[in-house]
Design a protein around this motif. Sequence first.
Motif, PDB file in Angstrom:
ATOM      1  N   UNK A  24     -14.326   2.221  36.922  1.00 41.05           N
ATOM      2  CA  UNK A  24     -14.085   2.755  35.574  1.00 41.05           C
ATOM      3  C   UNK A  24     -12.963   2.020  34.838  1.00 41.05           C
ATOM      4  N   UNK A  25     -12.468   0.907  35.403  1.00 34.08           N
ATOM      5  CA  UNK A  25     -11.581   0.005  34.648  1.00 34.08           C
ATOM      6  C   UNK A  25     -12.503  -1.025  33.981  1.00 34.08           C
ATOM      7  N   UNK A  26     -12.695  -0.912  32.677  1.00 37.07           N
ATOM      8  CA  UNK A  26     -13.709  -1.741  32.018  1.00 37.07           C
ATOM      9  C   UNK A  26     -13.125  -2.803  31.085  1.00 37.07           C
ATOM     10  N   UNK A  27     -11.835  -2.742  30.855  1.00 35.14           N
ATOM     11  CA  UNK A  27     -11.098  -3.824  30.176  1.00 35.14           C
ATOM     12  C   UNK A  27      -9.693  -3.744  30.731  1.00 35.14           C
ATOM     13  N   UNK A  28      -9.222  -4.826  31.321  1.00 36.18           N
ATOM     14  CA  UNK A  28      -7.907  -4.829  31.967  1.00 36.18           C
ATOM     15  C   UNK A  28      -7.139  -6.050  31.486  1.00 36.18           C
ATOM     16  N   UNK A  29      -5.994  -5.829  30.870  1.00 38.12           N
ATOM     17  CA  UNK A  29      -5.245  -6.977  30.366  1.00 38.12           C
ATOM     18  C   UNK A  29      -3.766  -6.711  30.220  1.00 38.12           C
ATOM     19  N   UNK A  30      -3.049  -7.807  29.984  1.00 36.93           N
ATOM     20  CA  UNK A  30      -1.602  -7.738  29.778  1.00 36.93           C
ATOM     21  C   UNK A  30      -1.260  -8.108  28.342  1.00 36.93           C
ATOM     22  N   UNK A  31      -0.288  -7.410  27.786  1.00 37.73           N
ATOM     23  CA  UNK A  31       0.346  -7.816  26.524  1.00 37.73           C
ATOM     24  C   UNK A  31       1.816  -8.059  26.824  1.00 37.73           C
ATOM     25  N   UNK A  32       2.411  -9.028  26.103  1.00 41.29           N
ATOM     26  CA  UNK A  32       3.843  -9.297  26.271  1.00 41.29           C
ATOM     27  C   UNK A  32       4.542  -9.360  24.921  1.00 41.29           C
ATOM     28  N   UNK A  33       5.832  -9.058  24.940  1.00 39.19           N
ATOM     29  CA  UNK A  33       6.640  -9.196  23.732  1.00 39.19           C
ATOM     30  C   UNK A  33       6.555 -10.649  23.283  1.00 39.19           C
ATOM     31  N   UNK A  34       6.315 -10.831  21.990  1.00 40.98           N
ATOM     32  CA  UNK A  34       6.128 -12.172  21.438  1.00 40.98           C
ATOM     33  C   UNK A  34       7.470 -12.762  20.996  1.00 40.98           C
ATOM     34  N   UNK A  35       8.173 -13.357  21.950  1.00 42.17           N
ATOM     35  CA  UNK A  35       9.483 -13.960  21.646  1.00 42.17           C
ATOM     36  C   UNK A  35      10.455 -12.914  21.123  1.00 42.17           C
ATOM     37  N   UNK A  36      11.080 -13.211  19.991  1.00 46.34           N
ATOM     38  CA  UNK A  36      12.044 -12.285  19.389  1.00 46.34           C
ATOM     39  C   UNK A  36      11.386 -11.326  18.418  1.00 46.34           C
ATOM     40  N   UNK A  37      10.079 -11.492  18.218  1.00 43.05           N
ATOM     41  CA  UNK A  37       9.375 -10.664  17.225  1.00 43.05           C
ATOM     42  C   UNK A  37       9.100  -9.262  17.751  1.00 43.05           C
ATOM     43  N   UNK A  38       9.021  -8.303  16.817  1.00 42.18           N
ATOM     44  CA  UNK A  38       8.704  -6.924  17.155  1.00 42.18           C
ATOM     45  C   UNK A  38       7.192  -6.770  17.208  1.00 42.18           C
ATOM     46  N   UNK A  39       6.573  -7.547  18.083  1.00 42.70           N
ATOM     47  CA  UNK A  39       5.115  -7.495  18.227  1.00 42.70           C
ATOM     48  C   UNK A  39       4.719  -7.909  19.636  1.00 42.70           C
ATOM     49  N   UNK A  40       3.503  -7.481  20.014  1.00 42.46           N
ATOM     50  CA  UNK A  40       2.929  -7.840  21.311  1.00 42.46           C
ATOM     51  C   UNK A  40       1.911  -8.941  21.112  1.00 42.46           C
ATOM     52  N   UNK A  41       1.821  -9.828  22.116  1.00 40.65           N
ATOM     53  CA  UNK A  41       0.788 -10.864  22.089  1.00 40.65           C
ATOM     54  C   UNK A  41      -0.058 -10.723  23.357  1.00 40.65           C
ATOM     55  N   UNK A  42      -1.345 -10.870  23.195  1.00 42.63           N
ATOM     56  CA  UNK A  42      -2.282 -10.723  24.314  1.00 42.63           C
ATOM     57  C   UNK A  42      -2.063 -11.807  25.360  1.00 42.63           C
TER      58      UNK A  42
END
Length: 137
Positions: A24-42
């Motif tokens: 039942x894990x049908x999409x598994x991924x990591x997001x990380x902080x994008x450098x100094x930005x207040x955003x996540x990058x896949x």
Amino acid sequence: ESPKHNTEEKLQKICALLDQEISYFNWTGFYFKNGDKEELILGPYVGAPTDHTIIPYGKGICGQVAVSNETFVVPDVHVQDNYLSCSIDTKAEIVVPIMKDGQNIGQIDIDSHKVDPFTDEDREMLEWLCDEVAKIM
Ligand code: SME
């Protein structure tokens, strides 16, 4: 081979293993902080490609975990406010933060095609896993 490449490879393997072992894990991924930005990058993932390759802090389940530093379990995404839909097949989601030296550096995100599939054991396993991932980051 750079250390960064090696880490990406390990994260990709973790995604593949979870995807393979837990039905039942049908999409598994990591997001990380994008450098100094207040955003996540896949980062590395297994599953259908997503439009959400960049997620601003505060947006969606992932963006909320980026600021709360707490695991977020969504048993039914259809009744969830502030949710970013990746696939019409997704019914549930769990997002666990990766904390390193007190900083929220990223997260693991898992989508399920089943309503309310995630157990306490899943949560504990993923929180353990994120602690392990923090050690190689
Ligand atoms: N559903 C997430 C977006 C990422 S996709 O699930 C891969 C959210 O609401 O943040």
